[in-house]
Design a protein around this motif. Sequence first.
Motif, PDB file in Angstrom:
ATOM      1  N   ALA A   1      38.715  51.545  48.844  1.00 19.27           N
ATOM      2  CA  ALA A   1      37.710  50.949  47.964  1.00 19.27           C
ATOM      3  C   ALA A   1      37.585  51.738  46.666  1.00 19.27           C
ATOM      4  CB  ALA A   1      36.363  50.885  48.686  1.00 19.27           C
TER       5      ALA A   1
ATOM      6  N   ILE B   1      40.758  51.055  44.557  1.00 17.85           N
ATOM      7  CA  ILE B   1      40.747  49.692  44.018  1.00 17.85           C
ATOM      8  C   ILE B   1      39.704  49.554  42.918  1.00 17.85           C
ATOM      9  CG2 ILE B   1      40.180  47.283  44.594  1.00 17.85           C
ATOM     10  CD1 ILE B   1      41.475  47.829  47.361  1.00 17.85           C
TER      11      ILE B   1
ATOM     12  N   PRO C   1      33.663  41.918  44.260  1.00 18.81           N
ATOM     13  CA  PRO C   1      34.794  41.275  44.936  1.00 18.81           C
ATOM     14  C   PRO C   1      34.334  40.488  46.157  1.00 18.81           C
ATOM     15  CG  PRO C   1      34.640  43.551  45.621  1.00 18.81           C
ATOM     16  CD  PRO C   1      33.560  43.343  44.581  1.00 18.81           C
TER      17      PRO C   1
ATOM     18  N   ILE D   1      35.433  40.398  50.078  1.00 15.61           N
ATOM     19  CA  ILE D   1      36.191  41.191  51.041  1.00 15.61           C
ATOM     20  C   ILE D   1      36.430  40.353  52.294  1.00 15.61           C
ATOM     21  CG2 ILE D   1      36.289  43.332  52.352  1.00 15.61           C
ATOM     22  CD1 ILE D   1      34.169  44.466  50.488  1.00 15.61           C
TER      23      ILE D   1
ATOM     24  N   HIS E   1      37.551  46.984  57.277  1.00 10.60           N
ATOM     25  CA  HIS E   1      36.666  46.116  56.486  1.00 10.60           C
ATOM     26  C   HIS E   1      35.325  46.800  56.227  1.00 10.60           C
ATOM     27  CE1 HIS E   1      34.947  42.150  55.295  1.00 10.60           C
ATOM     28  NE2 HIS E   1      33.848  42.646  55.829  1.00 10.60           N
TER      29      HIS E   1
ATOM     30  N   LEU F   1      35.531  49.350  53.452  1.00 10.62           N
ATOM     31  CA  LEU F   1      35.517  48.700  52.137  1.00 10.62           C
ATOM     32  C   LEU F   1      34.106  48.245  51.785  1.00 10.62           C
ATOM     33  CD1 LEU F   1      38.749  46.609  52.696  1.00 10.62           C
ATOM     34  CD2 LEU F   1      38.503  48.342  50.908  1.00 10.62           C
TER      35      LEU F   1
ATOM     36  N   THR G   1      37.983  38.670  42.426  1.00 12.16           N
ATOM     37  CA  THR G   1      38.849  39.665  43.041  1.00 12.16           C
ATOM     38  C   THR G   1      38.695  39.549  44.549  1.00 12.16           C
ATOM     39  OG1 THR G   1      38.686  41.209  41.195  1.00 12.16           O
ATOM     40  CG2 THR G   1      39.318  42.126  43.320  1.00 12.16           C
TER      41      THR G   1
ATOM     42  N   ILE H   1      39.803  41.112  48.272  1.00  7.62           N
ATOM     43  CA  ILE H   1      40.373  42.239  49.012  1.00  7.62           C
ATOM     44  C   ILE H   1      40.530  41.792  50.457  1.00  7.62           C
ATOM     45  CG2 ILE H   1      40.135  44.653  49.673  1.00  7.62           C
ATOM     46  CD1 ILE H   1      38.193  44.992  47.323  1.00  7.62           C
TER      47      ILE H   1
ATOM     48  N   SER I   1      41.999  42.788  54.211  1.00  8.82           N
ATOM     49  CA  SER I   1      42.410  43.958  54.980  1.00  8.82           C
ATOM     50  C   SER I   1      42.936  43.585  56.361  1.00  8.82           C
ATOM     51  CB  SER I   1      41.240  44.939  55.126  1.00  8.82           C
ATOM     52  OG  SER I   1      40.196  44.382  55.891  1.00  8.82           O
TER      53      SER I   1
ATOM     54  N   HIS J   1      43.970  42.141  46.425  1.00 11.15           N
ATOM     55  CA  HIS J   1      44.384  43.447  46.950  1.00 11.15           C
ATOM     56  C   HIS J   1      44.530  43.315  48.458  1.00 11.15           C
ATOM     57  CE1 HIS J   1      43.569  45.554  43.141  1.00 11.15           C
ATOM     58  NE2 HIS J   1      42.504  44.765  43.050  1.00 11.15           N
TER      59      HIS J   1
ATOM     60  N   VAL K   1      45.129  45.296  51.842  1.00 11.19           N
ATOM     61  CA  VAL K   1      44.908  46.673  52.269  1.00 11.19           C
ATOM     62  C   VAL K   1      45.350  46.848  53.712  1.00 11.19           C
ATOM     63  CG1 VAL K   1      43.136  48.400  52.701  1.00 11.19           C
ATOM     64  CG2 VAL K   1      42.994  46.987  50.660  1.00 11.19           C
TER      65      VAL K   1
ATOM     66  N   TRP L   1      48.289  47.620  49.151  1.00 11.32           N
ATOM     67  CA  TRP L   1      47.894  49.021  49.322  1.00 11.32           C
ATOM     68  C   TRP L   1      48.164  49.440  50.763  1.00 11.32           C
ATOM     69  CZ3 TRP L   1      45.405  51.834  45.324  1.00 11.32           C
ATOM     70  CH2 TRP L   1      45.031  51.077  44.207  1.00 11.32           C
TER      71      TRP L   1
END
Length: 217
Positions: A45, A48, A75, A77, A88, A91, A131, A133, A135, A162, A164, A187
């Motif tokens: 996190a 990013i 973002p 998530i 998670h 983040l 954005t 993210i 994971s 992103h 992750v 990532w």
Amino acid sequence: MAKVKILDKELSIVSQFMAEIRDVNIQKDSMRFRRNLERVGEIFAYEISKTMAFEKKEVQTSLGLSNEFVFKHQPVIATILRAGLPLHQGLLNYFDAAQNGFISAYRKHHKDGSFDIELEYLACPSIEKKTLILSDPMIATGSSIVLAYKALLSKGKPEHVHLVSVIGSTEGLEYAKRNLPNNVTIWMAALDEELTAQSYIVPGLGDAGDLAFGEKE
């Protein structure tokens, strides 16, 4: 083609966390295993956050005004259940005002030893121009993360994504890179070379979901 950033190319506190995450003896403590995944998520996190847009905001202190920088947009998530939950949470500890999405995916095995990735459930807010993210602690073949990404596009077209993961295989990373667009950054904390015929990463860490939450029947 997606961009890639691997954290363990430079020594840092991530190296300590990864040593504990992989250690078969430390793994016996499921609470510590979950917490280490969570701590790696917090580091992701932070990294990013450096790529995100900020705007200036005037903040009232007890003694005056201060011009500070805050996120322009929060973002969204998302994670792949169940193994992705600790990552998670890490983040979410830092992006604490973010909206959240959840995907249920599993391997549907066939008699010949092969398997397909099946998605059962998707709950997510709009990701249009946001954005995202996403994971998942392990990228083995890469097919589940790509499938999850494509499923999330039903909720809009994100500005940047992103992906992750704590550990990935070289084969899985190459698959993901080939099948994801250039507004995606992958990532990883570590990249392992070997992927077995049963699609297990070696040396890897084992089954992240079982280690975090107990074995399945």
